[in-house]
Write an enzyme that holds these catalytic residues in place. Sequence first.
Site, PDB file in Angstrom:
ATOM      1  N   ASP A  18      37.627  37.236  43.129  1.00 20.16           N
ATOM      2  CA  ASP A  18      38.044  37.829  44.400  1.00 20.16           C
ATOM      3  C   ASP A  18      37.938  39.347  44.296  1.00 20.16           C
ATOM      4  OD1 ASP A  18      40.448  37.814  42.671  1.00 20.16           O
ATOM      5  OD2 ASP A  18      41.420  38.726  44.406  1.00 20.16           O
TER       6      ASP A  18
ATOM      7  N   HIS B  62      38.133  37.689  37.371  1.00 21.73           N
ATOM      8  CA  HIS B  62      38.457  37.199  38.722  1.00 21.73           C
ATOM      9  C   HIS B  62      37.270  37.449  39.635  1.00 21.73           C
ATOM     10  CE1 HIS B  62      39.299  41.240  40.476  1.00 21.73           C
ATOM     11  NE2 HIS B  62      39.875  41.509  39.318  1.00 21.73           N
TER      12      HIS B  62
ATOM     13  N   GLU C  87      43.497  37.626  42.352  1.00 18.58           N
ATOM     14  CA  GLU C  87      44.109  38.679  41.547  1.00 18.58           C
ATOM     15  C   GLU C  87      44.389  39.925  42.367  1.00 18.58           C
ATOM     16  OE1 GLU C  87      44.533  42.160  39.003  1.00 18.58           O
ATOM     17  OE2 GLU C  87      42.921  41.795  40.434  1.00 18.58           O
TER      18      GLU C  87
ATOM     19  N   ASP D 285      34.682  45.246  39.306  1.00 14.84           N
ATOM     20  CA  ASP D 285      36.037  44.684  39.402  1.00 14.84           C
ATOM     21  C   ASP D 285      36.048  43.472  40.319  1.00 14.84           C
ATOM     22  OD1 ASP D 285      38.810  44.422  39.242  1.00 14.84           O
ATOM     23  OD2 ASP D 285      39.165  45.882  40.833  1.00 14.84           O
TER      24      ASP D 285
END
Length: 454
Positions: A92, A90, A156, A123
């Site tokens: 975002d 992801h 996410e 992340d």
Amino acid sequence: MTAHPISETVASLMPRAKAELTELVAFRSVADPAQFPRSECEAAAGWVADALHAEEFQDVALLDTPDGTQSVYGYLPGPADAPTVLLYAHYDVQPPLDESAWLSPPFELTERDGRWFGRGAADCKGGFIMHLLALRALKADGGVPVSVKVIAEGSEEQGTGGLERYAEAHPELLAADTIVIGDTGNFRVGLPTVTATLRGMTMLRVQLDTLEGNLHSGQFGGAAPDALAAMIQLLASLRAEDGTTTVDGLTSEARWDGLQYPEGEFRSDAKVLDGVGLIGTGTVADRIWARPAVTVIGIDCPPVVGATPSLQASARAQISLRVPPGQDATEATKLLTAHLESHAPWGARVSVEQVGQGQPFRADITSPAYASMAEAMRLAYPGEEMQSSGLGGSIPLCNTLSALYPEAEILLIGLSEPEAQIHAVNESVSPEELERLSVAEALFLRNYAESKKA
């Protein structure tokens, strides 16, 4: 690193990877327009799409998902009769929190102490770069032996379910023989780890109203019900004296039987201050992987600076509840809602709004794909054997994919080891982990393709 051609290729690609991660981290892609402009997420999505185009992916598309965000899709066909592997990441990110607490700007990738710092570095923008590195290494060493689908999610971190709903409406899109979720992490740097379980989550906002308007605390305090005081008392009801989560009807006694997390290591990883105790009972692994955990992640109340001597008429809080495997997130939401409604003191008016939910997940680590990954990690991490652990965080898409494609094997790997400090200030990624996991993923794809021929 070993002398395997794949590892040599990945090592040569690391400067390019750093430059690309620098560009991707620069987008302030928090999927909440109340905090950052939607254009930042759109620009990040465009960057991801351009990267897939450059790698000769077909059918590259920006998918408008029901929560108002965009996920990025692409397809790279492999040899005839090759299996299909879906690679997930992801783009975002979590908000940076207090930007002044960062040692370097959160949206500028900065090298320090052998790590690369920046929001999303681990992340999960780094996870997307990991996928690119693995595919590029295979291309340079004979070609990608499987058909590859890539999906990069755009919301996410918000838990608003846009990609889950889109996948349910277009079930053919993400169909694959095996799915690699690049959004977890090793137990610690240098120890190759697959994630066996994920806690689910539910996110609620609760508001208490007690007065028609704020009142002077000297004139009315002591008799008039203060909504902020009521909120403090309500939130306190969610924990026992030892810190154990105490939501009425929710079991909090399960045990974790796998890899254990020594308390000293956990204290160091969590940066617990000297003299401050851990909360809950049981082993650390019990508490963070096998049991529910409630967290108050936000409260609307007057700041200390500029506070006036007033009783508050209303107060609002946002509550996250992590739900372990074996428990149902929908049922946990009902229990948490009922607890909040029944424990509000003084007859305060209660309103509860659900803003996110995801079910817990348990992978089948005995499946053939895990054997292919174990061999790949053995080569990428010489002298180490693949371990399996739990993860206290949530990836709601996993259950959607599992339900849509029950025959698909789902593997969870990634860059979010403890030193990465994801979701906190000074998030970082280890470039060595990025390199080794990219090698592992490339070798896995090759191993997996060979296993399907046998």
